[in-house]
Design a protein around this motif. Structure first.
Motif, PDB file in Angstrom:
ATOM      1  N   ARG A  21       0.828  -1.209   0.000  1.00 38.85           N
ATOM      2  CA  ARG A  21       0.000   0.000   0.000  1.00 38.85           C
ATOM      3  C   ARG A  21       0.862   1.259   0.000  1.00 38.85           C
ATOM      4  O   ARG A  21       0.581   2.216  -0.704  1.00 38.85           O
ATOM      5  N   TYR A  37     -10.565   0.356  -1.493  1.00 38.79           N
ATOM      6  CA  TYR A  37     -10.433  -0.245  -0.166  1.00 38.79           C
ATOM      7  C   TYR A  37     -11.770  -0.396   0.542  1.00 38.79           C
ATOM      8  O   TYR A  37     -11.951  -1.311   1.346  1.00 38.79           O
ATOM      9  N   GLU A  56      -7.170  -5.649  -0.708  1.00 35.74           N
ATOM     10  CA  GLU A  56      -6.660  -5.445   0.655  1.00 35.74           C
ATOM     11  C   GLU A  56      -7.763  -5.021   1.618  1.00 35.74           C
ATOM     12  O   GLU A  56      -7.633  -5.179   2.829  1.00 35.74           O
ATOM     13  N   GLY A  95      -6.506  -1.914  -3.758  1.00 38.63           N
ATOM     14  CA  GLY A  95      -7.309  -1.487  -2.616  1.00 38.63           C
ATOM     15  C   GLY A  95      -8.497  -2.390  -2.371  1.00 38.63           C
ATOM     16  O   GLY A  95      -8.830  -2.704  -1.229  1.00 38.63           O
ATOM     17  N   PHE A 149      -6.377   4.165  -4.125  1.00 42.14           N
ATOM     18  CA  PHE A 149      -6.371   2.886  -3.409  1.00 42.14           C
ATOM     19  C   PHE A 149      -7.542   2.801  -2.435  1.00 42.14           C
ATOM     20  O   PHE A 149      -8.189   1.762  -2.298  1.00 42.14           O
ATOM     21  N   ARG A 175      -3.944   0.427  -8.802  1.00 42.97           N
ATOM     22  CA  ARG A 175      -3.990   0.827  -7.390  1.00 42.97           C
ATOM     23  C   ARG A 175      -5.399   0.637  -6.823  1.00 42.97           C
ATOM     24  O   ARG A 175      -5.562   0.235  -5.669  1.00 42.97           O
TER      25      ARG A 175
END
Length: 433
Positions: A32, A67, A121, A118, A63, A114
């Protein structure tokens, strides 16, 4: 007498669960945040990918739009299915997404890679919080959270120098690929070591398993007075939205600082990636110490409100004062204090939902808080980059970040209450002696 009995309980679960979880999220945080150093030098030897500060802020912040996608699903899967399996699947997917960041050919592809990173993750954080809640009772939770969350400063402390050194000898694309491989390897370790509950682990003694079971039962007894609710009611709950507001403002300041820290250090010491990497590690080492000290104090006193608000207040004050510092040495010291201030609340903050929200909707609420709160991670980095381009001065962005942190402090002091769980727990234990 109770204290002597507790001290005699084996503590193997701390060494069995926490280190594996720390390494796992260190790798997530590396994938990250390595962008903070890589973006600082991305156009140096690759003019085709030269980015404005606004574009760098977008690449760092987008990101967090991805996320939020799996926050609630990740939390619910961990609670209702398996935290272990949820994390291992996401670990493999984010590893491949991190590698893909090194294969992009233009600015738009970097944004997409990116964003996808995200997404994968995003479900890991709430799933791991659910896992820790199965292994550590409330009276240990701030310390357990903080010991796990030291992966945040520890990742930067160890990996920032590594990324800087790699950038000296390899292209930024190669660095992305190299640093995307370790999660694929660690997923194997996670699968064989981690269990969802202590009673599933042969590595934990019967005595320790029974201790955890009994303590979690006490926690359920102590939180039984909280009003039960549905997911819809959780969405309408003022408590939930207060925590979202606190976390959003904090994360805007947190990631605005973290993702632009290497750029600030580069401005102080010059264009050497390895030197920037090594110096970037210093504030994170200080942050690690602060997290451990504050979480220990928080568990000892039960005062989550001050444990969140006071370090953050110190951090924002020094962030503002640091804009008037001329000496590089003093500036780096100021960055260390800011790092301590904005990292230290992590352990105590994530105990607040467990102490203030009904157990039936806790996983859902954690996912919601983390999903919407982490949108601040998009706002902070992008805002700093945009203000840098618009004003030509980096100080303007930091003043805005400090203002956002102040909003979080004021909300914490105004709305967060400290349930008297420490006293209540002692009364329950005394009754059983």
């Amino acid at each position: 007498m109770t204290q002597n009995l507790v001290s005699a309980i084996p503590q193997k679960r701390w060494l069995h669960v926490i280190p594996v979880a720390v390494v796992m999220y260190m790798l997530a945080y590396l994938d990250r945040n390595n962008v903070s150093i890589i973006l600082t030098f991305i156009g140096k030897n690759d003019p085709s990918m030269a980015l404005s500060d606004s574009a760098k802020g977008m690449a760092a912040g987008i990101f967090f739009l991805g996320y939020m996608v799996l926050q609630i699903p990740g939390a619910l899967l961990a609670q209702k299915w398996s935290a272990k399996k949820t994390v291992v699947i996401l670990m493999v997917l984010w590893g491949f997404a991190a590698i893909a960041c090194g294969m992009v050919r233009d600015e738009t592809q970097l944004y997409v890679a990116r964003f996808v990173l995200g997404v994968f993750e995003g479900g890991v954080w709430p799933a791991c919080l659910v896992l820790l809640a199965h292994w550590f009772p409330l009276k240990e939770r701030a310390r357990a959270n903080a010991l796990w969350m030291i992966c945040l400063p520890l990742s930067n402390m160890l990996m920032a120098p590594l990324t800087g050194v790699l950038l000296e000898v390899a292209s930024w694309r190669t660095v992305f690929v190299i640093e995307g491989v370790p999660p694929l390897v660690w997923a194997i370790v996670w699968w064989f070591v981690i269990k969802d509950h202590p009673h599933q682990s042969s590595a934990i003694s019967t005595v320790e398993r029974e201790y955890v079971r009994a303590e979690l039962a006490k926690d359920r007894q102590l939180t039984a007075g909280l009003p039960q609710s549905s997911y819809a009611a959780a969405l309408r709950s003022g408590r939930t939205w207060v925590l979202i507001g606190i976390y959003f403002s904090w994360m805007a300041g947190f990631y605005g600082f973290s993702l632009w820290l290497p750029n600030a250090i580069r401005a102080l010491v010059g264009d050497s990636p390895s030197l920037v990497g090594w110096l970037t590690a210093i504030p994170y080492g200080c942050a690690l110490v602060g997290m451990l000290l504050v979480s220990r104090w928080s568990d000892k006193t039960g005062n989550r409100r001050l444990a969140v608000a006071v370090p953050m207040l110190v951090g924002l004050v020094v962030m503002v004062a640091g804009q008037w510092v001329g000496s590089p040495l003093i500036a780096i010291v100021a960055l260390c204090v800011v790092g301590m201030g904005i990292y230290s609340p992590y352990g105590p903050f994530w105990v607040v939902p467990a102490e203030n929200l009904p157990p039936a909707v806790l996983a859902f609420s954690i996912g919601l808080i983390n999903a919407l709160g982490n949108l601040g991670g998009f706002v902070g980095p992008y805002l700093v980059g945009w203000l840098n381009d618009a004003t030509g001065r980096s100080s303007t962005g930091y003043y805005v970040l400090a203002g956002l942190l102040l909003v979080s402090v004021v909300m914490t002091m105004t709305f967060v209450k400290n349930p008297n769980l420490v006293t209540a727990r002692r009364e329950v234990e005394l009754e059983r002696v």
